[in-house]
Motif scaffolding. Structure first.
Motif, mmCIF file in Angstrom:
data_model
loop_
_atom_site.group_PDB
_atom_site.id
_atom_site.type_symbol
_atom_site.label_atom_id
_atom_site.label_comp_id
_atom_site.label_asym_id
_atom_site.label_seq_id
_atom_site.Cartn_x
_atom_site.Cartn_y
_atom_site.Cartn_z
ATOM 1 N N THR A 1 0.833 -1.212 0.000
ATOM 2 C CA THR A 1 0.000 0.000 0.000
ATOM 3 C C THR A 1 0.860 1.251 0.000
ATOM 4 O OG1 THR A 1 -1.921 -1.043 1.042
ATOM 5 C CG2 THR A 1 -1.677 1.322 1.343
ATOM 6 N N THR A 2 1.940 1.251 0.780
ATOM 7 C CA THR A 2 2.852 2.400 0.792
ATOM 8 C C THR A 2 3.432 2.632 -0.592
ATOM 9 O OG1 THR A 2 3.422 2.009 3.105
ATOM 10 C CG2 THR A 2 4.944 3.355 1.836
ATOM 11 N N LEU A 3 3.827 1.564 -1.277
ATOM 12 C CA LEU A 3 4.343 1.686 -2.630
ATOM 13 C C LEU A 3 3.277 2.276 -3.556
ATOM 14 C CD1 LEU A 3 6.425 1.183 -4.860
ATOM 15 C CD2 LEU A 3 5.566 -1.168 -5.029
ATOM 16 N N GLY A 4 2.052 1.767 -3.460
ATOM 17 C CA GLY A 4 0.977 2.274 -4.316
ATOM 18 C C GLY A 4 0.734 3.760 -4.119
ATOM 19 N N ARG A 5 0.780 4.218 -2.887
ATOM 20 C CA ARG A 5 0.562 5.639 -2.606
ATOM 21 C C ARG A 5 1.716 6.498 -3.140
ATOM 22 N NH1 ARG A 5 -3.278 7.042 1.556
ATOM 23 N NH2 ARG A 5 -4.573 5.243 2.024
ATOM 24 N N MET A 6 2.923 5.947 -3.123
ATOM 25 C CA MET A 6 4.044 6.709 -3.692
ATOM 26 C C MET A 6 3.930 6.802 -5.204
ATOM 27 S SD MET A 6 7.529 5.957 -1.536
ATOM 28 C CE MET A 6 7.473 4.166 -1.587
ATOM 29 N N LEU A 7 3.442 5.737 -5.840
ATOM 30 C CA LEU A 7 3.349 5.734 -7.296
ATOM 31 C C LEU A 7 2.461 6.849 -7.820
ATOM 32 C CD1 LEU A 7 3.126 1.901 -8.101
ATOM 33 C CD2 LEU A 7 5.130 3.392 -8.247
ATOM 34 N N VAL A 8 1.420 7.221 -7.063
ATOM 35 C CA VAL A 8 0.544 8.325 -7.486
ATOM 36 C C VAL A 8 0.856 9.600 -6.712
ATOM 37 C CG1 VAL A 8 -1.313 6.811 -8.274
ATOM 38 C CG2 VAL A 8 -1.300 7.590 -5.903
ATOM 39 N N ARG A 9 1.949 9.576 -5.996
ATOM 40 C CA ARG A 9 2.479 10.708 -5.246
ATOM 41 C C ARG A 9 1.526 11.244 -4.166
ATOM 42 N NH1 ARG A 9 6.414 14.072 -5.384
ATOM 43 N NH2 ARG A 9 5.454 14.296 -3.334
ATOM 44 N N LEU A 10 0.783 10.319 -3.539
ATOM 45 C CA LEU A 10 0.068 10.674 -2.325
ATOM 46 C C LEU A 10 1.022 10.628 -1.136
ATOM 47 C CD1 LEU A 10 -3.343 8.815 -2.727
ATOM 48 C CD2 LEU A 10 -2.874 11.253 -3.000
ATOM 49 N N LEU A 11 2.153 9.937 -1.330
ATOM 50 C CA LEU A 11 3.250 9.932 -0.365
ATOM 51 C C LEU A 11 4.519 10.332 -1.104
ATOM 52 C CD1 LEU A 11 2.882 6.665 1.785
ATOM 53 C CD2 LEU A 11 2.755 9.023 2.617
ATOM 54 N N GLU A 12 5.342 11.126 -0.449
ATOM 55 C CA GLU A 12 6.607 11.520 -1.049
ATOM 56 C C GLU A 12 7.677 10.486 -0.706
ATOM 57 O OE1 GLU A 12 9.773 15.278 -1.001
ATOM 58 O OE2 GLU A 12 7.769 15.475 -0.122
ATOM 59 N N PRO A 13 8.405 9.967 -1.694
ATOM 60 C CA PRO A 13 9.451 8.993 -1.396
ATOM 61 C C PRO A 13 10.547 9.601 -0.518
ATOM 62 C CG PRO A 13 8.944 9.040 -3.753
ATOM 63 C CD PRO A 13 8.268 10.223 -3.142
ATOM 64 N N THR A 14 11.101 8.772 0.363
ATOM 65 C CA THR A 14 12.245 9.192 1.159
ATOM 66 C C THR A 14 13.510 9.149 0.322
ATOM 67 O OG1 THR A 14 11.187 8.254 3.129
ATOM 68 C CG2 THR A 14 13.531 8.750 3.297
ATOM 69 N N GLY A 15 13.549 8.218 -0.617
ATOM 70 C CA GLY A 15 14.710 8.100 -1.492
ATOM 71 C C GLY A 15 14.344 7.420 -2.790
ATOM 72 N N GLY A 16 15.255 7.449 -3.756
ATOM 73 C CA GLY A 16 15.015 6.838 -5.048
ATOM 74 C C GLY A 16 14.404 7.803 -6.040
ATOM 75 N N GLU A 17 14.113 7.313 -7.228
ATOM 76 C CA GLU A 17 13.549 8.133 -8.302
ATOM 77 C C GLU A 17 12.193 7.596 -8.733
ATOM 78 O OE1 GLU A 17 15.988 8.431 -11.747
ATOM 79 O OE2 GLU A 17 17.156 10.114 -10.961
ATOM 80 N N LEU A 18 11.303 8.521 -9.096
ATOM 81 C CA LEU A 18 9.998 8.154 -9.652
ATOM 82 C C LEU A 18 9.802 9.013 -10.889
ATOM 83 C CD1 LEU A 18 7.406 6.473 -9.228
ATOM 84 C CD2 LEU A 18 6.454 8.429 -8.010
ATOM 85 N N ARG A 19 9.775 8.376 -12.026
ATOM 86 C CA ARG A 19 9.683 9.111 -13.289
ATOM 87 C C ARG A 19 8.363 8.794 -13.980
ATOM 88 N NH1 ARG A 19 14.697 11.173 -14.058
ATOM 89 N NH2 ARG A 19 14.149 11.956 -16.126
ATOM 90 N N TYR A 20 7.654 9.863 -14.367
ATOM 91 C CA TYR A 20 6.392 9.730 -15.093
ATOM 92 C C TYR A 20 6.583 10.306 -16.484
ATOM 93 C CZ TYR A 20 1.575 10.479 -16.578
ATOM 94 O OH TYR A 20 0.399 10.480 -17.301
ATOM 95 N N GLU A 21 6.410 9.445 -17.495
ATOM 96 C CA GLU A 21 6.637 9.825 -18.895
ATOM 97 C C GLU A 21 7.993 10.511 -19.053
ATOM 98 O OE1 GLU A 21 3.096 12.016 -20.038
ATOM 99 O OE2 GLU A 21 2.211 10.161 -20.818
ATOM 100 N N GLY A 22 8.984 9.968 -18.347
ATOM 101 C CA GLY A 22 10.361 10.451 -18.478
ATOM 102 C C GLY A 22 10.752 11.569 -17.547
ATOM 103 N N ARG A 23 9.796 12.160 -16.831
ATOM 104 C CA ARG A 23 10.124 13.285 -15.948
ATOM 105 C C ARG A 23 10.133 12.824 -14.494
ATOM 106 N NH1 ARG A 23 6.951 19.105 -15.216
ATOM 107 N NH2 ARG A 23 8.209 19.808 -13.430
ATOM 108 N N ASP A 24 11.150 13.241 -13.752
ATOM 109 C CA ASP A 24 11.273 12.882 -12.338
ATOM 110 C C ASP A 24 10.221 13.642 -11.528
ATOM 111 O OD1 ASP A 24 11.958 12.190 -9.811
ATOM 112 O OD2 ASP A 24 14.044 12.857 -9.922
ATOM 113 N N ILE A 25 9.280 12.887 -10.922
ATOM 114 C CA ILE A 25 8.238 13.530 -10.114
ATOM 115 C C ILE A 25 8.361 13.154 -8.640
ATOM 116 C CG2 ILE A 25 6.627 13.624 -12.046
ATOM 117 C CD1 ILE A 25 5.110 11.281 -10.698
ATOM 118 N N GLY A 26 9.405 12.373 -8.306
ATOM 119 C CA GLY A 26 9.552 11.885 -6.938
ATOM 120 C C GLY A 26 9.712 12.983 -5.908
ATOM 121 N N GLY A 27 10.390 14.053 -6.270
ATOM 122 C CA GLY A 27 10.640 15.113 -5.290
ATOM 123 C C GLY A 27 9.782 16.344 -5.476
#
Length: 543
Positions: free
Chosen positions: A330-356
């Motif tokens: 569930t924590t992973l799922g919430r990070m994937l749609v950015r309801l939670l901000e990742p503590t570390g790592g990268e999350l890229r949507y259509e090539g753009r980093d949206i993790g931070g």
């Protein structure tokens, strides 16, 4: 001469339960003309869809409708005691001492401020007035140990929030056992539990029956759970019994159309998905997580919920994520749609980093990444109509006028199988399955490219579950959606997934095409999960 063992433990004859509607002389007939018996040591599952009357009938066995305004007629006898005729004193002795009940939600049944052991000891003293505090506490530790709570003497001092969901359910069973009842009534005791904990609870109930000779009445909408746990099945619909007999016979050769429909709706873990939609074009990557990490707390109290997870989701595919409670899905799922901000790592949507990205920067992506939650009740405002809740993301986007928004919401309601005129109705006026459809409609409103569904069908009966799963499949094919489907029910996940991700302790332990993982699991943890799934087929179910 009739011996004690020949005397039925439970006799229900022509039971009817009616509830006043609150408007004039109107009533709702929840149970009508129900009759059955249970032998000492026997096990009966009462199954049916939501609203079939199965829980209402179970509550009548302990006289739990008394004082609620319900009209109860017919005969209910438990261990020879006429429940209807019993006065309050006799009824108190019956509850716990002769018959005990385990409810679906242990948190609502346990005092959050009192230690688990003290609560069990209190029940023991209530039915054994001569027992001292020390003896009752010892009994509490004894039954906690019996139901598999490790280090029972120490954990007896814990409060409910310090137990996992499975441990809380075990604690409720321990409380029920404290006075050695002859009958245990369990109302959906495993619905919210992951597959391995569910298997443990069902195994525990079987062991207790064998050791103590107690009878069991299991109320469930999960026919797989029933198949592996009981001797007899009682199938209910609209308050009436439609089929009753040996479990193996009914599962193998159901006589009634309704029973056949229930069985047909049950997902099988050994059946492949009918249509697979996995893209093969490497350029279709929609969302990519690399080394994703999420921590909660600070200092020595830091807990790592997701640890170094890398995952790719392509346009139009469904990725199933499974694992036990606490695995991080569930924590992973919430990070994937950015309801939670990742503590570390990268999350890229259509090539753009949206993790931070912060909230203001995320606005342009919010419409394309949506989530459907497990409990639509908690995610819908009870004071606002469902139409207005669905309209929220459309108003936030600011691209449509009021008339166009209303038209779009009505279109969405119809698309998910609801009456467009339901726009002005409130959440409490809908069934569980209908509320989940409302949640899906709201997620679809901003025309997303990815939807994360977190346990979207876990609380639904099998036919409603099948309808919602079918709806998600239709929407995905028509709209080209990517779907992340998070669930603890491995059979449901197989019916929807192109690829499967198995999580344990915040990490991915196995990943691959769904059919490959299901049929040839490599990791011992995945093998254990699959082995714990209840089997519906009579030859595989162990009653």
């Amino acid at each position: 001469m009739t011996t004690v063992t020949d005397t039925p433990l439970v006799v229900v004859d022509d039971l009817s339960v009616r509830f006043p509607t609150g408007t004039g002389d109107g009533v709702v007939r929840a149970v009508s003309g129900l009759s059955f018996t249970l032998a000492p040591g026997g096990a009966l599952a009462v199954v049916g869809e939501s609203g079939s009357g199965k829980s209402t009938a179970a509550y009548a066995l302990l006289g739990l409708h008394r004082g609620t305004g319900a009209e109860v007629t017919g005969t209910v006898r438990v261990a020879g005691q006429d429940v209807q005729a019993a006065d309050d004193t006799a009824l108190r002795k019956l509850r716990g001492g002769v018959a005990a009940m385990v409810f679906q939600d242990p948190l609502s049944s346990l005092d959050p401020y009192q230690a688990i052991g003290d609560q069990i000891a209190e029940v023991h003293r209530l039915h054994h007035p001569g027992a001292g505090r020390r003896a009752s506490r010892a009994r509490a530790v004894e039954v906690l140990d019996r139901v598999g709570i490790p280090d029972a003497a120490r954990r007896a001092r814990s409060r409910p929030h310090e137990f996992s969901g499975g441990m809380r359910q075990r604690a409720l069973i321990a409380m029920a056992l404290a006075c050695e009842p002859r009958l245990l009534v369990a109302d959906e005791p495993t619905t919210a539990l992951d597959v391995t904990v569910q298997a443990q609870i069902l195994g525990l109930l079987r062991e207790l029956r064998e050791e103590t000779g107690m009878g069991l009445i299991l109320v469930t909408h999960d026919l797989g759970v029933a198949a592996s746990s009981v001797d007899e099945l009682l199938v209910m619909k609209d308050g009436r019994a439609v089929e009753h007999g040996p479990a193996r016979e009914i599962l193998a050769r159901p006589r009634e159309d309704y029973t056949r429909e229930l069985l047909a709706a049950v997902p099988r873990v050994n059946v492949r998905r009918e249509t697979v939609s996995t893209p093969t074009d490497d350029d279709s990557v929609l969302l990519e997580a690399t080394g994703l990490r999420r921590e909660f707390g600070r200092g020595k109290k830091t807990v790592t919920a997701v640890d170094d997870v890398s995952l790719t989701i392509r346009a139009g595919e469904t990725v199933g994520i499974v694992g036990e409670s606490g695995s991080g899905k569930t924590t992973l799922g919430r990070m994937l749609v950015r309801l939670l901000e990742p503590t570390g790592g990268e999350l890229r949507y259509e090539g753009r980093d949206i993790g931070g990205l912060k909230d203001r920067e995320l606005r342009s992506f919010r419409s394309e990444l949506q989530m459907v939650f497990q409990d639509p009740v908690s995610s819908l405002n009870p004071r606002r109509s469902v139409g207005e809740s669905i309209a929220d993301p459309l108003r936030a986007a600011g691209r449509l006028d009021d008339a166009a928004i209303v038209a779009r919401v009505r279109e969405l309601l119809e698309r998910v199988g609801l009456d467009p005129d339901a726009y002005h109705r409130y959440p409490h006026e809908f069934s569980g399955g209908q509320r989940q459809r409302v949640g899906i409609a709201r997620a679809l409103a901003p025309e997303p490219k990815l939807i994360v569904c977190d346990e979207p069908v876990s609380a639904l009966d099998v036919t409603t579950q099948a309808q919602v799963v079918r709806l998600l499949g239709e929407l995905q094919r028509e709209l080209g959606l990517a779907v992340v489907f998070i669930a603890h029910d491995l059979a449901v996940v197989r019916q929807v997934s192109d690829r499967l991700v198995v999580m344990r302790g915040g990490r991915i332990v196995e990943e691959g095409p769904a059919d490959t993982v299901y049929e040839r699991p490599r990791h011992a943890y995945t093998q254990g999960l699959l082995a714990a799934v209840p089997r519906l087929e009579p030859a595989e179910a162990t009653a």
